[in-house]
Scaffold this motif. Structure first.
Motif, short mmCIF file in Angstrom:
data_model
loop_
_atom_site.label_atom_id
_atom_site.label_comp_id
_atom_site.label_asym_id
_atom_site.label_seq_id
_atom_site.Cartn_x
_atom_site.Cartn_y
_atom_site.Cartn_z
N TYR A 177 81.37 7.84 -41.83
CA TYR A 177 82.26 8.48 -40.87
C TYR A 177 81.43 9.02 -39.70
N GLU A 178 81.84 8.72 -38.49
CA GLU A 178 81.17 9.20 -37.29
C GLU A 178 81.96 10.39 -36.74
N PRO A 179 81.41 11.59 -36.74
CA PRO A 179 82.14 12.77 -36.28
C PRO A 179 82.56 12.66 -34.82
N SER A 180 83.65 13.33 -34.50
CA SER A 180 84.14 13.40 -33.13
C SER A 180 84.13 14.85 -32.69
N LYS A 181 83.76 15.09 -31.46
CA LYS A 181 83.75 16.46 -30.93
C LYS A 181 85.11 16.81 -30.34
N LEU A 182 85.49 18.07 -30.49
CA LEU A 182 86.67 18.60 -29.83
C LEU A 182 86.22 19.46 -28.67
N LEU A 183 86.75 19.18 -27.48
CA LEU A 183 86.42 19.94 -26.30
C LEU A 183 87.62 20.78 -25.89
N LEU A 184 87.45 22.09 -25.90
CA LEU A 184 88.48 23.04 -25.50
C LEU A 184 88.25 23.38 -24.03
N PHE A 185 89.26 23.15 -23.18
CA PHE A 185 89.05 23.36 -21.75
C PHE A 185 90.14 24.24 -21.16
N ASP A 186 89.82 24.87 -20.03
CA ASP A 186 90.78 25.77 -19.39
C ASP A 186 91.00 25.43 -17.92
N THR A 187 90.59 24.23 -17.51
CA THR A 187 90.76 23.82 -16.13
C THR A 187 90.81 22.30 -16.11
N GLN A 188 90.96 21.71 -14.96
CA GLN A 188 90.92 20.26 -14.90
C GLN A 188 89.57 19.76 -15.37
#
Length: 298
Positions: free
Chosen positions: A110-121
């Motif tokens: 399994y290749e992990p995936s990152k989650l990116l939390l953003f607050d702008t474009q």
């Protein structure tokens, strides 16, 4: 929900402060090969060692593959988002631990995936994302994107409060990552390009499979006593809230099934429950059970 044993995943980053606009150029996907139903069943059998059967990401998924500029990450997390980051790290860690075990049991990595939390474009590999986009998985850069305000919207706008409702959304997006790793996403894209009239129907099947994969993880969490009373209902409420019919009725006062891309409220609940009760990814073959109209008519 408890997740008392879950570690704080390093695969969650806050990416505030802005980013460049993605180029938005679709990537070509090759033709040929098996029909989508046979391919998906074969991939599921390969993963799970079984067969049988009872799908693209949440409210605002970006469908298709596009090129874009890389995003920077590691910005300072604002105090208002710190609790959310802690929660996301626990959920992402737990979800990816489940899929790591599942892949390993079938001899895969399994290749992990990152989650990116953003607050702008922000520029994802699938183009520009903003708070209005909703959570989505981008196959081009194999990342999950989530706007800081989305969980508030889920609670207030969509009427789906609760931590397990939020976890369902995250697990659904990681279900798309699993589909991508197994080749299901590419096969679905290829089929849709070759049979444009069936593209919406195929998109629905992909979305419902991701719902089922989220339910499979939920089953595993329940077996580990990580869920609280009422958690299942929270997820079902969220699944219904983001059904195509629910969203269209709220937005325009009527429903047009020909434009559905994610499935009805009933379908989304049903496939989440399928995974939650079965606890087996092989039981998430939405294509085998629901693709007759999309595949056999080609």
């Amino acid at each position: 929900m408890r997740l008392g044993q879950a570690g704080q995943s390093d695969d969650v980053s806050y990416v505030g402060g802005g980013g460049g606009r993605g180029a938005g150029v679709p990537l070509a996907i090759g033709g040929g090969g098996l029909g989508i139903v046979g391919v998906v069943i074969a991939l599921l059998v390969s993963l799970t060692g079984g067969g049988g059967g009872s799908g693209y990401g949440g409210v605002g998924d970006i469908l298709g593959r596009m090129s874009g500029v890389p995003v920077a990450q590691g910005a300072q997390v604002p105090s208002a988002a710190q609790d959310e980051v802690v929660f996301l790290k626990a959920v992402v860690g737990d979800v990816q631990d489940y899929w790591t075990r599942q892949f390993s049991a079938s001899g895969r990595t399994y290749e992990p995936s990152k989650l990116l939390l953003f607050d702008t474009q922000w520029a994802s590999g699938c183009g520009l994302a903003d708070e209005a986009t909703g959570p989505f998985y981008c196959p081009a850069d194999k990342r999950v994107y989530l706007g800081v305000s989305f969980f508030d919207q889920l609670r207030t706008k969509y009427g789906a409060p609760g931590d397990f409702a939020q976890a369902y959304v995250v697990a659904h997006e990681y279900g798309h990552h699993v589909q991508d790793l197994l080749g299901i996403t590419g096969q679905a894209d290829q089929y849709s390009q070759q049979h444009a009239a069936q593209a919406n129907a195929v998109s629905v099947l992909v979305e419902l499979q991701a719902d089922c994969f989220a339910g499979v993880w939920g089953h595993d969490a329940q077996q580990r006593a990580e869920l609280d009373p009422g958690d299942l209902q929270e997820a079902l409420t969220a699944a219904a809230a983001v059904g195509d019919d629910t969203l269209q009725r709220q937005a325009q006062g009527y429903v047009n099934p020909d434009t559905f891309t994610h499935g009805t409220a009933e379908e989304r609940q049903s496939w989440f429950l399928q995974g939650f009760r079965a606890g087996d990814p092989a039981q998430c073959d939405t294509f085998g059970k629901g693709a007759d109209g999309a595949a056999s008519s080609a």
